[in-house]
Every structure is written in structure tokens, then in C-alpha cells.
Write a protein that holds these residues in place. Structure first.
Motif, PDB file in Angstrom:
ATOM      1  N   ALA A 324       0.831  -1.203   0.000  1.00  0.00           N
ATOM      2  CA  ALA A 324       0.000   0.000   0.000  1.00  0.00           C
ATOM      3  C   ALA A 324       0.867   1.254   0.000  1.00  0.00           C
ATOM      4  O   ALA A 324       0.554   2.242  -0.680  1.00  0.00           O
ATOM      5  CB  ALA A 324      -0.925   0.004   1.208  1.00  0.00           C
ATOM      6  N   THR A 325       1.954   1.224   0.763  1.00  0.00           N
ATOM      7  CA  THR A 325       2.860   2.373   0.774  1.00  0.00           C
ATOM      8  C   THR A 325       3.461   2.605  -0.608  1.00  0.00           C
ATOM      9  O   THR A 325       3.563   3.737  -1.078  1.00  0.00           O
ATOM     10  CB  THR A 325       3.979   2.165   1.812  1.00  0.00           C
ATOM     11  N   LYS A 326       3.862   1.525  -1.271  1.00  0.00           N
ATOM     12  CA  LYS A 326       4.419   1.647  -2.619  1.00  0.00           C
ATOM     13  C   LYS A 326       3.372   2.156  -3.596  1.00  0.00           C
ATOM     14  O   LYS A 326       3.649   3.047  -4.421  1.00  0.00           O
ATOM     15  CB  LYS A 326       4.965   0.310  -3.108  1.00  0.00           C
ATOM     16  N   ASP A 352      -1.619   7.862   5.096  1.00  0.00           N
ATOM     17  CA  ASP A 352      -2.311   6.777   5.803  1.00  0.00           C
ATOM     18  C   ASP A 352      -1.561   5.453   5.679  1.00  0.00           C
ATOM     19  O   ASP A 352      -1.473   4.679   6.637  1.00  0.00           O
ATOM     20  CB  ASP A 352      -3.730   6.611   5.251  1.00  0.00           C
ATOM     21  N   ALA A 353      -1.036   5.186   4.492  1.00  0.00           N
ATOM     22  CA  ALA A 353      -0.334   3.921   4.253  1.00  0.00           C
ATOM     23  C   ALA A 353       0.882   3.790   5.159  1.00  0.00           C
ATOM     24  O   ALA A 353       1.178   2.696   5.659  1.00  0.00           O
ATOM     25  CB  ALA A 353       0.073   3.814   2.790  1.00  0.00           C
ATOM     26  N   LYS A 354       1.583   4.880   5.383  1.00  0.00           N
ATOM     27  CA  LYS A 354       2.775   4.815   6.236  1.00  0.00           C
ATOM     28  C   LYS A 354       2.390   4.429   7.662  1.00  0.00           C
ATOM     29  O   LYS A 354       3.112   3.667   8.329  1.00  0.00           O
ATOM     30  CB  LYS A 354       3.512   6.162   6.241  1.00  0.00           C
ATOM     31  N   VAL A 355       1.249   4.919   8.129  1.00  0.00           N
ATOM     32  CA  VAL A 355       0.779   4.558   9.465  1.00  0.00           C
ATOM     33  C   VAL A 355       0.511   3.056   9.544  1.00  0.00           C
ATOM     34  O   VAL A 355       0.778   2.412  10.562  1.00  0.00           O
ATOM     35  CB  VAL A 355      -0.491   5.357   9.823  1.00  0.00           C
ATOM     36  N   MET A 356       0.003   2.478   8.443  1.00  0.00           N
ATOM     37  CA  MET A 356      -0.320   1.049   8.443  1.00  0.00           C
ATOM     38  C   MET A 356       0.922   0.173   8.620  1.00  0.00           C
ATOM     39  O   MET A 356       0.828  -0.972   9.053  1.00  0.00           O
ATOM     40  CB  MET A 356      -1.027   0.651   7.143  1.00  0.00           C
TER      41      MET A 356
END
Length: 379
Positions: A324-326, A352-356
Motif C-alpha cells: 500500500a505504501t508503494k 495513511d499507508a505509512k501509518v499502516m
């Protein structure tokens, strides 16, 4: 015939979830992000649909969804807004703990109201000096003649700003123990935390318990069950829903990029005709499908009660969150300067993805667990 019926039911569920997200969440998600809160009207609508009781058994007023259908719900919520999906996660963690470890009295007291949205639950494990190392919590509980007195603090508590009931972990006689602490408990206070990188509408708070008094019925399970059983069970559930939410976020990245590259031109041609853009789109497509399959596999094992479900959930969350981050990073790149603008959702996806990659076990903790399991499996 049965397989066809199940597929039809699954499609109907997903279509219902998608319609709700498209109407109530997608058009407003960037505003939620800017305002750092979810409107109570949205939470009420979610409760009316039964989503807040997704994991709660029908006998207590919930939907009692299978893990597979629950995954589809979290994917759609994640596609719309990670903060909304976070509400389902932490509320579900609290209700799951009560149903699995609570007394019948505790279940009857809390679960029907949680299923109906009258009570919002939150998960209180993390502290300023205790995150991944869950055993390092310093909050204490002391038994009294009438109940318990809790002292300490919790940080980064998702929806702590509005939750009515907190699942708090503390050391009772040196043993990690879980307590159900109402917001109205004496000595309990909440401080909102703002300016978080991502999932900004998840209304994060810092909790203070100063001579916080709770009754005997606040004890969940028994002394010593807190971290090794209750917390780990909740975190496994959280990991699973986050993995599915990441799949939804990847789908949102893909949808936005397909739309943008089909409309935007550069050097006289649409962006979708450029091979380097096509490469990024291809990776989004393949990784989204792969992450969804890993989540489906983990969900199927959970529904079957397979012992491998725990490890497969670690695997699914690791792949889905890093992918997701990518995907979000590429989505911002594809959108160029617009990708850095709050007028476009892709910048929200990236934050948001980084938080995941941090919550419910960091990426590095996942790598340790997955690699360790791989070595043990061949011994």
C-alpha cells in the motif's frame, strides 16, 4: 450449488458495502482528514447498518459476520477512508475481547450497546514508553475492597477522543491484566492529540489514569491474561482488518490513477499511453490482487479455526501494508504536483499507508516474526 450461493451472497454484501462507502465516505474523506474528526452522523449511519456490531454475535445484537465477509467490509471502508476503517478495527477489538473473555454479565452489559453504537469501544495498550514491546507497560492496578485503582497513562489511542469504554491493560501484582474502564470513571481523563501524520480523522488521544477507580466487574478475564491472551487476540484481529483496509487503499490508488492518467496529457499524449506509467499501473494491479488473495486465505483459515491463521495474518498484513505504501507513493508520483495537493486524495493515501506499516506491529517486527517462523518450520 452451495458454492454458487456463497459467491452470490458475497457479491451482495460487497455491493452493499461499496454503495455505503461511495455515498457516505468517499465524497467527504478529504474533509474528514482536514478537520481531523469523523462526524457523529456518519458513525450513526454505520451503526444503523449494523457495521459497529460486525463481529458481535447475533444473540447480543450484532451481525456475527464471518471473517471472510468482515474482510470485504474492511476493504471497502479502507478504500473510502482509513480513519473510518480504524473505527471498525478498534471498536471491534474491544467488543471481541468482551465476547471472548468476558463474563455473561459483562457481555449483556456492553455488547448490545456496542452493536447499536450507543457505546464506542477503544483499545488502550500503547504507552509513551511501550509500543511494540507490549510487556513494557507501566500502568498499574491495585486491588481494593470494592474493586481496583489504576494509575498510569496510555498514548496513541485511536478514537480515544470519543470512546465510551476503554480496554485498558495494566499490571496487577506484576501480572498483565485487562480492565474495562468507562470514560466516566473517577480519575480518568482524555487529552486529544492533533497533527498526526496519517489517519488524522481517527481522533487519537492520550489517556491519564490517576487514582482511577473501577468496580470489581471491570476486570476482564483474570489476572495475567492481559497481554499473552487478550491483547494478542485483539492485535491479531486488528492486523487482519488493517491488512484488508490496505487492500482497499491500494484499490483506491489504482482507481484514482486510472482516472487521472486517462484524462491528463503530457507532451501531447495521455499519461496512460506512457510505458513508465503503465509499469506503475501494472504493479498496482498485480500487488492489489496478490494482497487480496493473501487476506482471503487468512480469512478462510480463521473461519475454519486453522492454527496457521495467525501466521498467515502476519504475512497478509506485511505484504498489504508495504504494498500500500508503494502504491500510494507511485500514485502521488503519477499525479505530479497535483499529488502533493490536498485537493487530491493520493497524498492522504500515502500518509495513511505509512501509518499502516507501524500499527499492530511494525514492518520490521513482521519481518522478524515471518523469518523466525520460516526457520522453525524447517527444523
Amino acid at each position: 450449488m452451495m458454492e454458487t450461493t456463497l459467491k452470490q451472497a458475497s457479491r451482495m454484501n460487497r455491493e452493499s458495502f461499496k454503495a455505503f462507502v461511495d455515498e457516505h465516505i468517499v465524497p467527504h474523506a478529504n474533509r474528514f482528514d482536514r478537520e481531523e474528526q469523523l462526524p457523529f452522523s456518519l458513525i450513526a449511519n454505520m451503526a444503523a447498518e449494523g457495521y459497529l456490531g460486525a463481529t458481535i454475535s447475533p444473540q447480543y445484537g450484532g451481525l456475527g459476520l464471518s471473517m471472510g465477509v468482515l474482510g470485504e467490509l474492511n476493504e471497502e471502508m479502507g478504500r473510502g477512508c482509513s480513519s473510518v476503517r480504524s473505527l471498525l478495527t478498534v471498536h471491534g477489538m474491544a467488543s471481541l475481547a468482551i465476547e471472548r473473555f468476558g463474563t455473561e454479565e459483562q457481555k449483556l452489559r456492553w455488547l448490545p450497546r456496542m452493536a447499536g453504537g450507543e457505546v464506542i469501544g477503544a483499545f488502550g495498550l500503547s504507552e509513551a514508553s511501550a509500543g511494540t514491546d507490549t510487556k513494557a507497560i507501566e500502568t498499574t492496578a491495585t486491588a481494593t475492597a470494592d474493586g481496583y485503582v489504576l494509575n498510569g497513562g496510555k498514548k496513541w489511542i485511536t478514537f480515544g477522543q470519543i470512546a465510551d469504554l476503554f480496554l485498558i491493560f495494566a499490571k496487577l501484582d506484576g501480572q498483565h491484566t485487562a480492565f474495562l474502564v468507562p470514560r466516566t470513571a473517577s480519575g480518568f481523563s482524555v487529552k486529544p492529540l492533533h497533527g498526526i501524520l496519517g489517519t488524522t480523522a481517527s481522533m487519537i488521544a492520550e489517556l491519564t489514569l490517576e487514582e482511577c477507580v473501577v468496580d470489581r466487574e471491570a476486570l476482564l478475564g483474570s489476572a495475567g491474561l492481559g497481554v499473552p491472551y487478550i491483547a494478542m487476540s485483539c492485535l491479531d484481529y486488528g492486523r487482519y482488518t488493517i491488512a484488508w483496509g490496505c487492500v482497499g487503499m491500494m484499490q483506491a490508488c489504482l482507481d484514482d490513477c486510472i482516472r487521472y492518467t486517462s484524462e491528463r496529457k503530457a507532451f501531447g499524449t495521455f499519461l496512460k499511453e506512457q510505458q513508465l506509467i503503465q509499469k506503475m499501473i501494472t504493479e498496482m494491479v498485480v500487488n492489489t490482487k496478490a494482497a487480496r488473495k493473501l487476506c482471503e486465505h487468512a480469512g478462510r483459515l480463521k473461519d475454519e479455526g486453522d492454527v496457521d491463521a495467525l501466521m498467515e495474518t502476519w504475512t497478509a498484513k506485511y505484504f498489504a501494508s508495504t504494498s500500500a505504501t508503494k502504491a500510494a507513493n507511485d500514485a502521488v508520483q503519477i499525479h505530479g504536483a497535483n499529488g502533493c495537493s490536498r485537493d487530491y486524495s493520493v497524498q492522504r493515501y500515502l500518509r495513511d499507508a505509512k501509518v499502516m506499516e507501524i500499527i499492530e506491529g511494525t514492518t520490521q517486527m513482521h519481518e522478524i516474526v515471518i523469518a523466525t517462523n520460516a526457520y522453525q518450520s524447517v527444523q
